[in-house]
Motif scaffolding. Structure first.
Motif, PDB file in Angstrom:
ATOM      1  N   GLN A  19       0.835  -1.190   0.000  1.00  0.00           N
ATOM      2  CA  GLN A  19       0.000   0.000   0.000  1.00  0.00           C
ATOM      3  C   GLN A  19       0.877   1.250   0.000  1.00  0.00           C
ATOM      4  OE1 GLN A  19      -1.089  -1.816   3.354  1.00  0.00           O
ATOM      5  NE2 GLN A  19      -3.100  -2.550   2.771  1.00  0.00           N
ATOM      6  N   PHE A  77       8.452   3.237  -3.890  1.00  0.00           N
ATOM      7  CA  PHE A  77       7.954   1.869  -3.914  1.00  0.00           C
ATOM      8  C   PHE A  77       9.091   0.858  -4.040  1.00  0.00           C
ATOM      9  CE2 PHE A  77       4.092   4.175  -5.385  1.00  0.00           C
ATOM     10  CZ  PHE A  77       3.293   3.837  -4.304  1.00  0.00           C
ATOM     11  N   ILE A 102       0.124  -6.300  -5.334  1.00  0.00           N
ATOM     12  CA  ILE A 102      -0.382  -4.945  -5.541  1.00  0.00           C
ATOM     13  C   ILE A 102      -1.871  -5.017  -5.854  1.00  0.00           C
ATOM     14  CG2 ILE A 102      -0.315  -2.903  -7.009  1.00  0.00           C
ATOM     15  CD1 ILE A 102       2.601  -3.087  -7.186  1.00  0.00           C
ATOM     16  N   ASP A 154      -5.437  -3.401  -6.753  1.00  0.00           N
ATOM     17  CA  ASP A 154      -5.718  -2.278  -7.639  1.00  0.00           C
ATOM     18  C   ASP A 154      -7.224  -2.102  -7.764  1.00  0.00           C
ATOM     19  OD1 ASP A 154      -4.705  -0.194  -9.385  1.00  0.00           O
ATOM     20  OD2 ASP A 154      -5.606  -1.309 -11.033  1.00  0.00           O
ATOM     21  N   ARG A 162      -2.222   4.442  -4.757  1.00  0.00           N
ATOM     22  CA  ARG A 162      -1.297   4.460  -5.900  1.00  0.00           C
ATOM     23  C   ARG A 162      -2.010   4.809  -7.195  1.00  0.00           C
ATOM     24  NH1 ARG A 162      -1.131  -0.027  -3.808  1.00  0.00           N
ATOM     25  NH2 ARG A 162      -2.237  -0.806  -5.622  1.00  0.00           N
ATOM     26  N   PRO A 206      -0.401  -1.203 -12.060  1.00  0.00           N
ATOM     27  CA  PRO A 206       0.325  -2.172 -11.245  1.00  0.00           C
ATOM     28  C   PRO A 206       1.349  -2.998 -12.026  1.00  0.00           C
ATOM     29  CG  PRO A 206      -1.963  -2.849 -11.545  1.00  0.00           C
ATOM     30  CD  PRO A 206      -1.859  -1.447 -12.034  1.00  0.00           C
ATOM     31  N   SER A 261       0.402  -8.845  -9.898  1.00  0.00           N
ATOM     32  CA  SER A 261      -0.325  -7.706 -10.442  1.00  0.00           C
ATOM     33  C   SER A 261      -1.818  -8.003 -10.510  1.00  0.00           C
ATOM     34  CB  SER A 261       0.187  -7.379 -11.852  1.00  0.00           C
ATOM     35  OG  SER A 261      -0.522  -6.304 -12.412  1.00  0.00           O
TER      36      SER A 261
END
Length: 447
Positions: free
Chosen positions: A13, A38, A55, A57, A72, A76, A94
């Motif tokens: 995060q 990151f 990650i 999303d 973000r 990703p 991802s």
């Protein structure tokens, strides 16, 4: 008896799981698009020998979540491709949808990440239809659960077929015959489904060294569990109680067996939100200081939305009206979420006020204590077959992750439950998974 090794992934995060985490450190736009920021977290996770960075999303335009706290902005897969060059062993998962977009483009995207990272890529399959996503994509139709998972199965079947379409042995490089790729050895795709289509041969081998990228998936409904048991190598899930998580794990592993797989070929990795301190009192104090930075009003509304039940008429220092929350919610997913939270609240005797600070936005179990206490809990859940490991959520980045690596990871390593170094170069091998599976029974086949 062989000691079961614990699997750990990190939910990466921007500033941490706690909604007020960003208020404790100087603000910066790096939380949206700072690759160096990151990369530093990824390197720290790799120092802790995590299996993978996950990650999450939320596909869609800027919404209230992104306005109220950092979220973000980077794609990703693009972000993970950059992190692949900053790391050497940690997996890179991802999040991408399986009901929006194009299967060929997704197949090439994740395959490219797998080659760039030398076998460390994973696709976290999602089927969400949030209003913000539909607006951003210019879509209006909302699919019912049965149709949604039928569409997702088509999408993943086509992606999987593309990954298999150019096997390594087809790249012959025969200069004398003037043939680089032997067309006779390719497996062209020609799938015309109800929702998605795809034809041709992927212009690169589907995965590093010919092995399919790892597949993650999340969900709690029966349809989601059946889908995950067909396709996934690992399941992300939100489980607040050991008994419910053990039942979930037993069910999905049984479903995997029904698909011709071994139970250990499907990993269950519940989310775990950790707040650490040198003492339990220090950890509780850290949590309380973060909680004090949040406004009560929005949290009451969030709890009402989570339960699909208006809690505003009830006293904050009293319990939930459990008898009124025993019924079904608007969907099977929402029903599971509600029942998990209610069962946890009842078992722990939590007041409504305490529930407001019980990780509503993430949904994962909250664990507060010393590194030794957290390690004890992680071991217990794994040894009770309630999990194969956990997807760790950190309260504040990067300080909380440093404490987890230097405390919890070190403790598990001393107990012989977690690796001191990576044994392999690929994510699939480090997760203890075998070769990529054949296409699941009932999946679409290329013509």
């Amino acid at each position: 008896m062989t000691t079961k090794q614990i699997r750990l992934t990190l939910n990466l995060q921007s500033t941490g799981r706690h909604d007020a985490a960003w208020k404790t450190v100087p603000a910066t736009s790096d939380w949206i698009d700072g690759i160096d920021y990151f990369a530093s977290i990824a390197k720290l996770a790799e120092r802790g020998r995590f299996d993978a960075i996950f990650i999450a999303d939320r596909l869609g335009g800027l919404d209230k979540t992104g306005r109220d706290r950092p979220w973000r902005g980077l794609d990703p897969t693009v972000l993970l491709a950059a992190l692949a060059r900053e790391t050497s062993h940690i997996g890179l998962a991802s999040t991408n949808p399986a009901i929006h977009g194009n299967p060929f483009l997704l197949a090439r995207q994740i395959s490219s990440l797998d080659h760039v990272s030398h076998g460390r890529a994973a696709w976290n399959i999602i089927t969400s239809q949030e209003p913000n996503t539909l607006r951003a994509l210019g879509k209006e139709e909302v699919l019912d659960a049965e149709t949604r998972y039928r569409a997702a199965d088509e999408f993943v079947s086509i992606v999987d077929a593309f990954w298999r379409s150019l096997p390594p042995e087809a790249v012959v490089g025969d200069a004398d015959a003037d043939v680089y790729i032997d067309e006779e050895l390719t497996r062209p795709v020609d799938i015309r489904g109800e929702h998605f289509r795809g034809a041709g041969v992927l212009p690169l081998v589907g995965g590093y060294r010919g092995r399919r990228p790892v597949l993650f998936q999340a969900g709690t409904s029966r349809a989601s569990k059946e889908f995950g048991a067909r396709w996934a190598d690992a399941l992300f899930t939100s489980q607040r109680r050991l008994d419910l998580s053990r039942a979930f794990s037993d069910e999905v592993k049984g479903l995997a067996e029904a698909n011709g797989r071994r139970r250990d070929e499907l990993l269950v990795l519940p989310g775990l939100y950790v707040i650490l301190g040198d003492t339990e009192e220090a950890a509780l104090r850290r949590k309380a200081e973060l909680d004090a930075l949040l406004e009560l009003g929005p949290l009451v509304q969030e709890l009402s939305d989570y339960l699909e039940f208006d809690v505003t008429p009830y006293p904050l220092d009293g319990e939930l009206p459990y008898e009124r929350l025993a019924g079904e919610a608007s969907s099977s997913h929402q029903t599971v979420r509600r029942h998990q939270l209610v069962a946890d609240a009842k078992a722990r005797g939590l007041t409504i006020r305490q529930l407001l600070f019980n990780n509503l936005s993430g949904g994962q179990r909250v664990l507060i204590g010393t590194p030794e206490q957290v390690a004890d809990d992680i071991e217990h859940w794994v040894d009770q077959d309630a999990a194969d490991g956990f997807t760790i959520n950190i309260d504040v980045q990067p300080s909380g992750l440093e404490a987890f690596v230097d405390g919890v990871v070190a403790e598990l390593q001393d107990r012989g439950r977690f690796r001191r170094d990576y044994e392999y170069g690929t994510l699939r091998e480090n997760l203890g998974l075998g070769a990529a599976l054949p296409a699941p029974a009932g999946a679409l086949a290329g013509a």
